[in-house]
Design a protein around this motif. Structure first.
Motif, PDB file in Angstrom:
ATOM      1  N   ALA A   1      39.065  67.276  54.619  1.00  0.00           N
ATOM      2  CA  ALA A   1      37.652  66.928  54.419  1.00  0.00           C
ATOM      3  C   ALA A   1      36.804  68.162  54.149  1.00  0.00           C
ATOM      4  O   ALA A   1      35.914  68.140  53.282  1.00  0.00           O
ATOM      5  CB  ALA A   1      37.123  66.176  55.645  1.00  0.00           C
TER       6      ALA A   1
ATOM      7  N   GLN B   1      30.626  61.647  42.145  1.00  0.00           N
ATOM      8  CA  GLN B   1      29.753  62.737  42.574  1.00  0.00           C
ATOM      9  C   GLN B   1      28.832  63.165  41.431  1.00  0.00           C
ATOM     10  O   GLN B   1      27.616  63.366  41.632  1.00  0.00           O
ATOM     11  CB  GLN B   1      30.597  63.917  43.046  1.00  0.00           C
TER      12      GLN B   1
ATOM     13  N   VAL C   1      37.462  69.266  50.620  1.00  0.00           N
ATOM     14  CA  VAL C   1      36.829  68.352  49.665  1.00  0.00           C
ATOM     15  C   VAL C   1      35.337  68.639  49.553  1.00  0.00           C
ATOM     16  O   VAL C   1      34.776  68.699  48.446  1.00  0.00           O
ATOM     17  CB  VAL C   1      37.075  66.884  50.074  1.00  0.00           C
ATOM     18  N   ILE C   2      34.676  68.822  50.689  1.00  0.00           N
ATOM     19  CA  ILE C   2      33.235  69.113  50.672  1.00  0.00           C
ATOM     20  C   ILE C   2      32.950  70.406  49.912  1.00  0.00           C
ATOM     21  O   ILE C   2      32.093  70.452  49.021  1.00  0.00           O
ATOM     22  CB  ILE C   2      32.694  69.195  52.112  1.00  0.00           C
TER      23      ILE C   2
ATOM     24  N   ILE D   1      34.616  57.944  50.728  1.00  0.00           N
ATOM     25  CA  ILE D   1      35.987  58.398  50.965  1.00  0.00           C
ATOM     26  C   ILE D   1      36.454  57.985  52.364  1.00  0.00           C
ATOM     27  O   ILE D   1      37.569  57.471  52.537  1.00  0.00           O
ATOM     28  CB  ILE D   1      36.081  59.924  50.804  1.00  0.00           C
TER      29      ILE D   1
ATOM     30  N   MET E   1      31.267  61.309  50.472  1.00  0.00           N
ATOM     31  CA  MET E   1      32.108  61.479  51.648  1.00  0.00           C
ATOM     32  C   MET E   1      32.168  60.200  52.476  1.00  0.00           C
ATOM     33  O   MET E   1      33.228  59.853  53.033  1.00  0.00           O
ATOM     34  CB  MET E   1      31.598  62.634  52.504  1.00  0.00           C
ATOM     35  N   CYS E   2      31.051  59.474  52.553  1.00  0.00           N
ATOM     36  CA  CYS E   2      31.069  58.192  53.274  1.00  0.00           C
ATOM     37  C   CYS E   2      31.997  57.196  52.586  1.00  0.00           C
ATOM     38  O   CYS E   2      32.743  56.459  53.254  1.00  0.00           O
ATOM     39  CB  CYS E   2      29.648  57.627  53.368  1.00  0.00           C
TER      40      CYS E   2
ATOM     41  N   LEU F   1      26.620  64.166  47.814  1.00  0.00           N
ATOM     42  CA  LEU F   1      27.849  64.546  48.511  1.00  0.00           C
ATOM     43  C   LEU F   1      28.039  63.705  49.774  1.00  0.00           C
ATOM     44  O   LEU F   1      29.164  63.270  50.073  1.00  0.00           O
ATOM     45  CB  LEU F   1      27.813  66.029  48.868  1.00  0.00           C
TER      46      LEU F   1
END
Length: 355
Positions: free
Chosen positions: A156, A54, A159-160, A74, A71-72, A67
């Motif tokens: 999720a 990140q 995490v975001i 992950i 996330m993609c 971000l």
């Protein structure tokens, strides 16, 4: 003459009693509020793993775009791992269900043999144990994958939000009025995250080596479901000690049912244990060295304790939690002795940090 004031024994030990009480209350809170704390622990662990990516991306593109990419990544990694593991476990469970009568017959024969040799406990288990219970348990564990969607959605979200707030939290910590607390939090977080990443890299490499070796052995031995046994060994190797033991026992019993020969099952069992011993007790310690700074006894204790606290997820996350606790203890002079006492027994003692 006035006698000097001497605190009572209760007053002298009051801080220790307060510490024990606080630890008990904290453990009870973690146990009874597991549904609240487990997503947070999982999210913090993931954030520690992916933060370098990140940070690297947001220096080259907008933060929200970075971000989205993280996330993609992950989601792709998680879905690939989960789908592979579920496929392997599902095939093993279906095979065990189809062979349930044969397993039951083998168990009854073994129980009768033990009973005939004067081992009374065999008769007790023969009366109270039913293989259908084991099959049902395996099916329920496999079926629970569909019920964890909500859990991972909550993770999720954490995490975001966490990835977005890491820089601001770091600034707030640096602005604390206590420089000691700021140093402990910053250095502890940075060092713990580095150890998390090293732990996962080493564990993943060793799990891949174990899975491939178990698959090759099962294929050479003619054991059915060779790829599935390799996947089982790969997935369970993320749980120290307990996972490799389970990954050894199940193929052995399946070999006994398939070949109907205790010699063949014993051969499979011996070979699997050699693989686990060589990789887990010889290769992995030399690869990791003293980087994780945790004793083998504490590793096993962490697995059992956190499994009791949080179930299967606790078995996986228990060692990283213990690594984090020891890392933070090492950052303060008052708790440095804990990290030295419970750390790697072969590591050289380090001087405590300056307050």
């Amino acid at each position: 003459m006035t006698q000097p004031f001497r605190p009572s024994a209760l007053a002298r030990h009051l801080p220790a009693y307060a510490g024990i009480l606080a630890a008990v209350v904290l453990a009870a809170s973690l146990y009874f509020a597991a549904s609240v704390f487990t997503p947070v622990a999982c999210a913090l662990f993931i954030i520690a793993l992916v933060w370098p990516l990140q940070e690297f991306l947001q220096q080259r593109m907008p933060r929200l775009a970075a971000l989205a990419v993280v996330m993609c990544v992950i989601i792709v990694v998680f879905m690939g791992f989960a789908s592979t593991v579920v496929w392997g476990f599902s095939n093993i469970v279906r095979a065990i269900v189809s062979e349930a009568p044969r397993f039951q017959t083998l168990y009854e024969q073994a129980a009768d043999w033990l009973k005939g040799h004067g081992i009374v406990i065999a008769g007790f288990w023969a009366e109270h144990f039913d293989l259908r219970w084991l099959v049902g348990t395996l099916q329920s564990i496999t079926g629970r994958v569909n019920t964890t969607v909500t859990f991972w959605l909550v993770v999720a979200v954490y995490v975001i939000l966490g990835l977005l707030e890491v820089p601001s939290i770091g600034s707030k910590i640096k602005a604390l009025t206590s420089p000691i607390a700021a140093r402990v939090l910053i250095e502890g977080s940075r060092t713990a995250a580095e150890r998390f990443r090293r732990y996962m890299m080493i564990r993943t490499a060793m799990s891949l080596a174990t899975g491939v070796t178990v698959w090759a052995l099962a294929a050479l031995a003619g054991l059915d479901l060779a790829p599935e046994w390799g996947i089982l060994a790969f997935a369970l190797n993320y749980i120290p000690y307990i996972g490799p033991f389970i990954a050894t026992v199940f193929p052995t019993f399946y070999a006994l049912a398939q070949f109907e020969s205790w010699q063949a099952a014993l051969f499979v069992f011996a070979c699997l244990n050699v693989i686990q011993f060589v990789i887990g007790s010889y290769v992995e310690p030399r690869v990791s060295g003293s980087a994780l700074s945790i004793s083998p006894f504490l590793v096993l204790l962490s697995v059992f304790f956190w499994t009791w606290m949080w179930g299967v997820f606790g078995a996986f996350i228990g060692v990283p939690i213990t690594i984090a606790m020891l890392t933070f203890c090492a950052q303060h002079p008052g708790t440095h002795w804990i990290s030295e006492l419970l750390g790697d027994p072969d590591a050289e003692p380090k001087p405590p940090p300056v307050a």
